[in-house]
Design a protein around this motif. Structure first.
Motif, short mmCIF file in Angstrom:
data_model
loop_
_atom_site.label_atom_id
_atom_site.label_comp_id
_atom_site.label_asym_id
_atom_site.label_seq_id
_atom_site.Cartn_x
_atom_site.Cartn_y
_atom_site.Cartn_z
N HIS A 78 0.82 -1.21 0.00
CA HIS A 78 0.00 0.00 0.00
C HIS A 78 0.85 1.26 0.00
O HIS A 78 1.87 1.33 0.69
CB HIS A 78 -0.84 -0.07 1.29
CG HIS A 78 -1.50 1.21 1.68
ND1 HIS A 78 -2.44 1.84 0.90
CD2 HIS A 78 -1.39 1.97 2.81
CE1 HIS A 78 -2.86 2.94 1.53
NE2 HIS A 78 -2.23 3.03 2.68
N SER A 79 0.41 2.25 -0.77
CA SER A 79 1.06 3.56 -0.72
C SER A 79 0.04 4.55 -0.16
O SER A 79 -1.01 4.79 -0.80
CB SER A 79 1.52 3.99 -2.11
OG SER A 79 2.35 5.11 -2.02
N PRO A 80 0.27 5.10 1.03
CA PRO A 80 -0.71 6.02 1.63
C PRO A 80 -1.09 7.15 0.66
O PRO A 80 -0.22 7.73 0.01
CB PRO A 80 0.03 6.56 2.87
CG PRO A 80 0.95 5.44 3.24
CD PRO A 80 1.43 4.87 1.93
N GLY A 81 -2.39 7.43 0.58
CA GLY A 81 -2.88 8.50 -0.29
C GLY A 81 -3.19 8.03 -1.71
O GLY A 81 -3.80 8.77 -2.48
N SER A 82 -2.76 6.83 -2.05
CA SER A 82 -3.01 6.33 -3.41
C SER A 82 -4.34 5.56 -3.44
O SER A 82 -5.04 5.48 -2.43
CB SER A 82 -1.87 5.40 -3.85
OG SER A 82 -2.05 4.13 -3.26
N CYS A 83 -4.64 4.95 -4.60
CA CYS A 83 -5.88 4.19 -4.71
C CYS A 83 -5.93 3.02 -3.73
O CYS A 83 -7.01 2.54 -3.37
CB CYS A 83 -6.09 3.72 -6.14
SG CYS A 83 -4.78 2.66 -6.77
N SER A 84 -4.77 2.56 -3.27
CA SER A 84 -4.79 1.42 -2.34
C SER A 84 -5.43 1.81 -1.00
O SER A 84 -5.74 0.93 -0.19
CB SER A 84 -3.40 0.81 -2.15
OG SER A 84 -2.44 1.78 -1.78
#
Ligand SMILES: N[C@@H](CCC(=O)N[C@@H](CS)C(=O)NCC(=O)O)C(=O)O
Length: 272
Positions: A78-84
């Motif tokens: 997961h990348s915080p702030g991304s679609c994840s």
């Protein structure tokens, strides 16, 4: 004096987390004292080089190394702030025990060989299942998670859920927000970037209008909360971040999604 080698392997196989360093043990092989922490750590890395055991990095600097057993636990890349964010939200909404492995896409973590070995597409989200299987693509991961709930019983409603997910991820996100957020990734000429931005913005505006119409006066896109709303929350976050106005019913739904416990539960990994 303790020989940690057997203990390390047993602890990892049993599902425990492992820490190694001279503080914990002295022998690196039968009758051989460890010359340094670094040697100890290197040996442990070789022993535990297994897809189910992940290196978490040094504890106190150069003193020991912590490994975390990851098999038997869902892991969201997961990348915080991304679609994840949407997948993180869903895991929390459905109370599925999981751990989060941060792949910071702004730092380029997604292009590192370790991550490419896990997901050759170099994108987040990816979800590693308990048996080590890796799933990619937002709608697919959401569909897998939905087997635990948030999935309508009626086949037509199921099809509509997938239709919404595909529209939000493949069109509003990929053909819209991508060009709004990073036109410079595709073209270098400033005029071409402006044109690409305008195209992306148009797609986003059209997409949000369709989503507003679909939502109508319902609480969530399909009445009850479904996996489709997990895509909606990240799109609405992005609209807010990019100063894009949204219809009142979408704003109300955004507030409703943020009021669900899943949002607070996701807070630690929601923004960078
Ligand atoms: N089709 C993919 C799209 C995922 C995607 O575009 N993820 C972005 C973050 S929002 C990403 O990983 N970008 C990193 C990159 O393109 O290098 C899906 O449905 O999961």
């Amino acid at each position: 004096m303790l020989d940690a080698r057997g203990l390390l392997a047993q602890a990892a196989i049993a599902g425990g987390n492992v820490r190694i360093g001279l503080k914990d043990a002295t022998w690196i092989a039968r009758g051989v004292k460890a010359p340094s922490n670094a040697a100890m750590v290197e040996k442990a890395c070789r022993m535990l080089d297994d897809p189910g055991v992940e290196r978490m990095g040094p504890g106190a600097p150069a003193r020991h190394w912590v490994f975390e057993r990851t098999t038997h636990m869902l892991t969201l890349f997961h990348s915080p702030g991304s679609c994840s964010n949407g997948i993180l939200y869903l895991l929390n909404d459905l109370d599925l025990p999981h751990r989060v492995h941060v792949v910071d896409i702004l730092k380029g973590d997604q292009r590192q060989p370790d991550y490419r070995a896990l997901n050759p597409k170099g994108k987040v989200p990816a979800l590693r299942l308990e048996d080590g299987t890796v799933l990619t693509e937002f709608p697919v991961i959401a569909f897998w998670i939905a087997q635990s709930g948030a999935w309508p019983g009626d086949p037509l409603a199921q099809a509509r859920t997938l239709e919404l997910l595909d529209f939000m991820v493949a069109s509003v996100h990929m053909r819209g927000f991508t060009f709004v957020k990073v036109p410079g990734k595709f073209v270098s000429d400033p005029d071409a970037q402006a044109a690409l931005y305008a195209h992306g913005r148009d797609q986003v505006d059209q997409g949000l209008a369709i989503l507003s119409e679909t939502l109508g006066d319902k609480d969530y896109l399909q009445g009850d909360f479904t996996i489709a709303d997990a895509a909606l929350i990240y799109l609405l976050d992005w609209a807010e971040m990019d100063g894009i106005a949204i219809a009142d019913n979408l704003a109300a739904c955004h507030a409703r999604l943020r009021a669900r416990p899943a949002y607070a539960a996701s807070a630690a990994h929601w923004t960078r």
